[in-house]
Design an enzyme around this catalytic site. Structure first.
Site, PDB file in Angstrom:
ATOM      1  CB  SER A  15      53.015  45.954  79.193  1.00  0.00           C
ATOM      2  OG  SER A  15      54.277  45.756  78.619  1.00  0.00           O
ATOM      3  CD  GLU A 143      43.440  41.597  82.189  1.00  0.00           C
ATOM      4  OE1 GLU A 143      42.830  40.505  82.207  1.00  0.00           O
ATOM      5  OE2 GLU A 143      44.569  41.722  81.689  1.00  0.00           O
ATOM      6  CD  GLN A 195      56.032  57.898  95.944  1.00  0.00           C
ATOM      7  OE1 GLN A 195      55.930  59.121  95.920  1.00  0.00           O
ATOM      8  NE2 GLN A 195      57.021  57.294  96.563  1.00  0.00           N
ATOM      9  CB  CYS A 384      43.819  22.781  64.177  1.00  0.00           C
ATOM     10  SG  CYS A 384      42.620  23.697  63.183  1.00  0.00           S
ATOM     11  CD  GLN A 388      43.873  21.571  58.132  1.00  0.00           C
ATOM     12  OE1 GLN A 388      44.798  22.258  57.687  1.00  0.00           O
ATOM     13  NE2 GLN A 388      42.662  22.075  58.377  1.00  0.00           N
ATOM     14  CG  HIS A 510      42.017  24.600  68.293  1.00  0.00           C
ATOM     15  ND1 HIS A 510      43.349  24.923  68.177  1.00  0.00           N
ATOM     16  CD2 HIS A 510      41.452  24.891  67.094  1.00  0.00           C
ATOM     17  CE1 HIS A 510      43.588  25.388  66.958  1.00  0.00           C
ATOM     18  NE2 HIS A 510      42.447  25.377  66.286  1.00  0.00           N
ATOM     19  CD  GLU A 512      44.466  23.928  71.414  1.00  0.00           C
ATOM     20  OE1 GLU A 512      43.974  22.786  71.251  1.00  0.00           O
ATOM     21  OE2 GLU A 512      44.789  24.678  70.461  1.00  0.00           O
TER      22      GLU A 512
HETATM   23  N1  GLN Z   1      45.385  26.663  58.517  1.00  0.00           N
HETATM   24  C1  GLN Z   1      44.469  25.595  58.774  1.00  0.00           C
HETATM   25  C2  GLN Z   1      43.055  25.975  58.380  1.00  0.00           C
HETATM   26  O1  GLN Z   1      42.718  27.116  58.270  1.00  0.00           O
HETATM   27  C3  GLN Z   1      44.526  25.146  60.211  1.00  0.00           C
HETATM   28  C4  GLN Z   1      44.142  26.196  61.212  1.00  0.00           C
HETATM   29  C5  GLN Z   1      44.564  25.893  62.614  1.00  0.00           C
HETATM   30  O2  GLN Z   1      45.470  25.101  62.843  1.00  0.00           O
HETATM   31  N2  GLN Z   1      43.953  26.546  63.588  1.00  0.00           N
HETATM   32  O3  GLN Z   1      42.241  25.108  58.172  1.00  0.00           O
END
Ligand code: GLN
Length: 537
Positions: A15, A143, A195, A384, A388, A510, A512
């Site tokens: 893998s 894939e 092989q 995220c 917070q 997010h 990213e």
């Molecule tokens: N644990 C947090 C929530 O559920 C943040 C989640 C995260 O960072 N993706 O709101």
């Protein structure tokens, strides 16, 4: 008759050989020749999706616009192709069985005994062809996760065998990715494992059309001839995949090896134009020739495993290239950060990113990191859970709400500055029940993020359950934490920033997940720029 062509990528010997990168690189070359290509990942495990998996198991969970929680390989597909994927691009055994069992309960099989063949294999075949039948793509690359010979991949291999037979050699082909190990003591590359794995594939009725051989040393002509002869492939179909210094080199390496041309000729597709990789290569040039370097701390709790923050690391590569900066990401475990050692841990950084995450472990270290970044005017990006934590830190240390917390961490907190929304309160199932996928957000024009994005109406991807609590909004804003991005439908705060700080941004979404080689994410580009400015001070 289908006009879409199908390419299956299987793996043998070991893998982690990089099937996802090979699939993405081939797709890139075909796309650069003008074909519309998509890539799909079939995962043989029984989880319905990777959303409930611990990042230590399978790395990051990647989220698509349509809110699918998927394998991290889909991130590579999007980053290479700059085309969004969807739920249809990732299918697991759990999902296949769930769907077959639901059909059985509805009586759709008319009293037949439901079996792996044909019911499970039919479901797999259908899932493979959904993308092809959409009419959006000339070529679908599928894939198959795992390694041939695994018990759990058998139904997938059988489905590929049937599809290849049904679609015909002109319309479907199999690329087998294997390992050609180097035995130091013998001073030789060894072909035997390849092989054997080709033979295993053959026992399931599949002849590999193309072999892609992962290797640490170049394959000689003799060795290629030997592999071709013993593995039943043309010599030109033996493709070397030598270790590369960056995954972004692989499309060019595959081009040199002629992987795209052999694929096109086997699928009777025209090779009219040569691939246009101009933009891709411009990115590579910038990536490989940085003029400066910065140290950015990545504060998280899964830092031991690189794959846990895959999209963040790749976003730094894209944003680094845009800025002609080498971003050294310094991973720091949040569990080991405290008031006493924070200066020692963070003082040589040019910026910090507090990572997404779940649960209580390591969160006090994250709050400390936010405090340090805020007080020391260090560029800060919270994603995220990181956002917070920024709200919690501000509430505790600026508003003086000492026990402020998220109710995820402390359901009894007197100051639940991060709270559960009403519609989440009755949910007990964990899988697929968070706020997921693309959500609209309106940015305040006169704000840092407002100046960073090219439009004030953005859409970003989410994956969380808890939210900024609007009951504390007035207090937070009056004390200097600005809400600079709002979802107009729900009135949820999606972005916070501190205007009195040189660069402090927390985002509930997010960014990213949306950074690609062709479109580096503006927030990461601006963040790396802020780190660079800080480093010059
Ligand atoms: N644990 C947090 C929530 O559920 C943040 C989640 C995260 O960072 N993706 O709101």
């Amino acid at each position: 008759m289908s006009t879409t062509k199908y390419i299956f990528v299987t793996g043998g010997v070991s893998s982690s050989l990089g099937k996802g990168i090979i699939a993405a690189s081939l797709a890139k070359l075909l796309q650069a020749r003008g074909y519309k290509v998509t890539i799909q990942k079939l995962d043989p495990y029984i989880n319905v999706d990777p959303g409930t998996l611990n990042p230590y198991e399978h790395g990051e969970c990647y989220v698509t616009d349509d809110g699918a929680e998927t394998d991290l390989d889909l991130g590579h597909y999007e980053r290479f192709l700059n085309v969004p994927t969807s739920q249809a691009n990732n299918v697991t055994t759990g999902r296949i069985y769930q769907s077959v069992i639901e059909k059985e309960r509805r009586g759709e099989f008319l009293g037949k005994t439901v079996q792996v063949i044909p019911h499970i294999t039919n479901e797999i075949k259908e899932r493979v062809q959904i993308l092809g039948k959409s009419g959006e793509f000339d070529i679908v690359i599928t894939e198959i996760g795992g390694t041939v010979g695994d018990i759990e991949s058998l139904p997938y291999i059988e489905a590929v065998r049937q599809l290849k037979w049904e679609l015909g050699d002109d319309n479907a082909l199999v690329i087998h990715l294997t390992l050609v190990p180097y035995l130091k003591a013998a001073g030789e590359l060894k072909t035997k494992p390849t092989q054997h794995s080709v033979k295993t594939l053959m026992e399931s009725g599949i002849r590999a059309d193309i072999l892609v051989c992962r290797t640490e040393h170049h394959l000689s002509d003799d060795l290629r001839r030997k592999l071709a002869l013993f593995c039943n492939v043309q010599k030109e179909a033996v493709i070397e995949s030598i270790d590369a210094s960056t995954i972004y080199d692989v499309p060019n390496l595959m081009l040199e090896e002629g992987l795209d041309t052999i694929v096109l000729s086997k699928l009777s597709l025209s090779k009219v134009s040569s691939p246009n990789l101009e933009r891709w290569n411009q990115f590579l040039t910038r990536h490989k020739n940085p003029k400066h370097s910065v140290n950015i701390g990545l504060i998280g709790k899964y830092v031991e495993l690189q794959d846990s923050y895959k999209s963040i690391l790749e976003s730094f590569i894209h944003a680094g290239a845009t800025n002609e900066v080498k971003v050294n990401v310094i991973s720091i475990h949040s569990e080991f950060i405290n008031k006493e050692n924070i200066t020692e841990k963070l003082s040589n950084l040019d910026a910090v990113l507090v990572a997404p995450g779940f649960g209580e472990r390591g969160i006090e270290g994250k709050v400390e990191t936010v405090r340090y970044a805020r007080e020391n005017k260090l560029p800060f990006l919270g994603i995220c859970l990181g956002m917070q934590m920024a709200v919690i830190e501000y509430s505790r240390n600026v508003l003086g709400l000492e026990k402020a917390n998220s109710i995820e961490m402390n359901p009894e907190t007197p100051f639940p500055v991060i709270d559960l929304m009403e519609d989440q309160k009755s949910i007990t199932n964990k899988g697929g029940t968070m706020r997921l996928g693309a959500w609209k957000c309106e940015l305040v024009k006169d704000s840092l993020v407002g100046s960073i994005y090219s439009s004030s109406n953005i859409e970003e991807r989410h994956r969380h359950r808890y939210e900024y609590n609007n009951s504390f909004r007035k207090q937070l804003e009056e004390a200097g934490m600005k809400s600079s991005g709002i979802n107009q439908e729900t009135n949820l705060v999606e972005v916070v920033e501190i205007p009195s700080h040189p660069w402090f941004v927390g985002v509930q979404y997010h960014p990213e997940y949306k950074s690609t080689v062709a479109n580096p994410h503006p927030l990461f580009v601006a963040f790396v720029k802020a780190a660079l400015d800080h480093s010059k001070k």
